[in-house]
Design a protein around this motif. Structure first.
Motif, short mmCIF file in Angstrom:
data_model
loop_
_atom_site.label_atom_id
_atom_site.label_comp_id
_atom_site.label_asym_id
_atom_site.label_seq_id
_atom_site.Cartn_x
_atom_site.Cartn_y
_atom_site.Cartn_z
N ASP A 25 47.11 29.75 32.73
CA ASP A 25 48.09 29.98 33.79
C ASP A 25 48.69 31.38 33.65
O ASP A 25 49.73 31.57 33.05
N LEU A 26 47.97 32.35 34.22
CA LEU A 26 48.43 33.73 34.09
C LEU A 26 49.81 33.94 34.71
O LEU A 26 50.65 34.64 34.16
N THR A 27 50.02 33.31 35.85
CA THR A 27 51.31 33.45 36.52
C THR A 27 52.43 32.93 35.63
O THR A 27 53.47 33.57 35.46
N LEU A 53 39.68 35.85 30.57
CA LEU A 53 40.64 34.77 30.36
C LEU A 53 40.46 34.14 28.99
O LEU A 53 41.35 33.44 28.49
N THR A 54 39.28 34.35 28.40
CA THR A 54 39.04 33.83 27.06
C THR A 54 39.26 34.94 26.05
O THR A 54 38.55 35.94 26.05
N HIS A 83 48.70 41.45 27.32
CA HIS A 83 48.22 42.78 26.96
C HIS A 83 46.74 42.73 26.61
O HIS A 83 45.94 43.55 27.08
N LEU A 84 46.36 41.74 25.81
CA LEU A 84 44.95 41.57 25.45
C LEU A 84 44.11 41.27 26.69
O LEU A 84 42.98 41.76 26.83
N HIS A 85 44.67 40.48 27.58
CA HIS A 85 43.96 40.13 28.80
C HIS A 85 43.68 41.37 29.64
O HIS A 85 42.58 41.56 30.17
#
Lengths: 238, 238
Positions: free
Chosen positions: A227-229, A181-182, A173-175
């Motif tokens: 690793d977003l996935t 990514l940071t 959600h923050l992303h």
DNA sequence: CGTTCTGTTGAATACCTTCAATTCGCGTGG
DNA sequence: CCACGCGAATTGAAGGTATTCAACAGAACG
């Protein structure tokens, strides 16, 4: 409570007698400047210190608050002392608006997470303004609708079984929000734990495990999503 | 979807061309009869069968629904298939109003728990009526405020640790509502489980344990509350 | 009267919580 | 500038509770 003043450091235009945060508040979008000025006039600036209580559950609501700067949490407290955070609010965001409009008591507590300045807007004055400009009422409708959606998301997350899942959902959600990514947590980890319905220990262990799995890297309040996935499939339950 | 008709069996007054449920709906309190009649005119009666889907999450919201008779659940579905019920609604209660007013998509699913009749009210018509009578907008505000309070309670219950606590809280809620020690569940136990965020097994075991402790007696869908004090202290966490 | 859905029970497992001890970070004061 | 001390964060071990899967019983419905 009558420490009314007009901060100088936040005026970008000499013709405006209210701070930028007020102009950008979603609640007041589309309102004529004249009305903003009225709101600024009927409101009082309230300075609260970190950890100071703003209102407690059960108290009669006579006003709504808008954050000028700082950070506030709205939360429930169980009799055993466990807290569940409902909202974490930043500059420009209103709170306490629901019971204020309904003339009821606060359903939860509010406390400052940082030294903050709040605009305290008594309801009687605001209702008068509502009658002048119906668009304010529609903005309030939109605000409540947005809050309901936030709650639906919160409920959804709380019913995800495992803490790592809830954490992953929150980080994603923050992303989405910051498109980076940071992620720099703007809240303490203990606060985050209370928000996702876990203990600080559980959060710590979840972060450690996810670190080991290569999903993310933690450095103090900074979190690197690796690793977003993987995070995404974790949030959805494998 | 054009099965418009005027049910005869629910008209108590020959001068009214709309059912009693519409008149009693909180959303329309204080509205002139003329407007109720308008609402009835622009709406369509929708008959749905038990287990029939009314809308799904992500669908564009073009109307709000009001239950004339029957029962509907609004719920989230996780990818693993676990469902969390957000609302269980009965006659006179509206649903789908949030996204409809905000012109967005439904944040959850809706499905009939029983054969039901719904009034389907397209938003464009309703918005026109809102402009005629502002009190409708204020009723909508009150409705959203009430929903928010319900969600706060739901979140509070979900984060109370143990299932027996959540169950006790729910039963006491029913007791307050019906003012009777004998509670007849109007929903299946599995549905109740989904509402308090538990599995049917967990609910079954919780009921059994509370039975053993003399807090209540279960007989099918009928529950006898035997020890209100004990239930109350259980709900609050010992 | 049988099929199907709902509810119950049991056993094994996984996860979180609790409590206690330790470490880390940071602001305060010497 | 460094040391102290407080709160936050982490780690470990023990315990409890819900979950899962599977099997069975019961109720509802045609």
């Amino acid at each position: 409570m009558n420490n009314f003043h007009q901060p100088q450091h936040i005026m970008s235009d000499h013709k405006q007698f209210f701070p930028e945060q007020l102009k950008q508040a979603a609640l007041f979008q589309g309102l004529p400047l004249r009305q903003l000025s009225d709101i600024w006039t009927i409101g009082q600036v309230l300075k609260v210190k970190r950890n100071q209580t703003i209102f407690v559950q059960g108290e009669q609501a006579k006003a709504l608050y808008i954050i000028l700067n700082g950070q506030v949490k709205v939360f429930k407290l169980s009799l055993e002392g466990k807290e569940q955070i409902l909202h974490i609010l930043g500059p420009g965001e209103p709170f306490g608006e629901v019971p204020a409009f309904a003339g009821q008591t606060f359903p939860a507590h509010a406390q400052a997470l940082q030294d903050s300045e709040l605009l305290y807007i008594p309801m009687d004055g605001l209702l008068t303004l509502c009658k002048k400009d119906p668009s304010l009422v529609f903005n309030m409708l939109a605000l409540l609708a947005a809050r309901l959606r936030q709650f639906v998301t919160l409920i959804e997350n709380l019913t995800l079984k495992a803490v790592p899942q809830r954490l992953a959902a929150y980080l994603l959600h923050l992303h989405d929000k910051h498109d980076s990514l940071t992620i720099d947590l703007d809240i303490a980890k203990g606060t985050l734990a209370s928000f996702i319905g876990a203990t600080p220990e559980a959060l710590s262990r979840a972060l450690k495990r996810m670190n080991r799995q290569g999903l993310l890297k933690v450095n103090g309040r900074t979190i690197q999503l690796c690793d977003l996935t993987g995070l995404s499939s974790l949030a959805k339950g494998e």
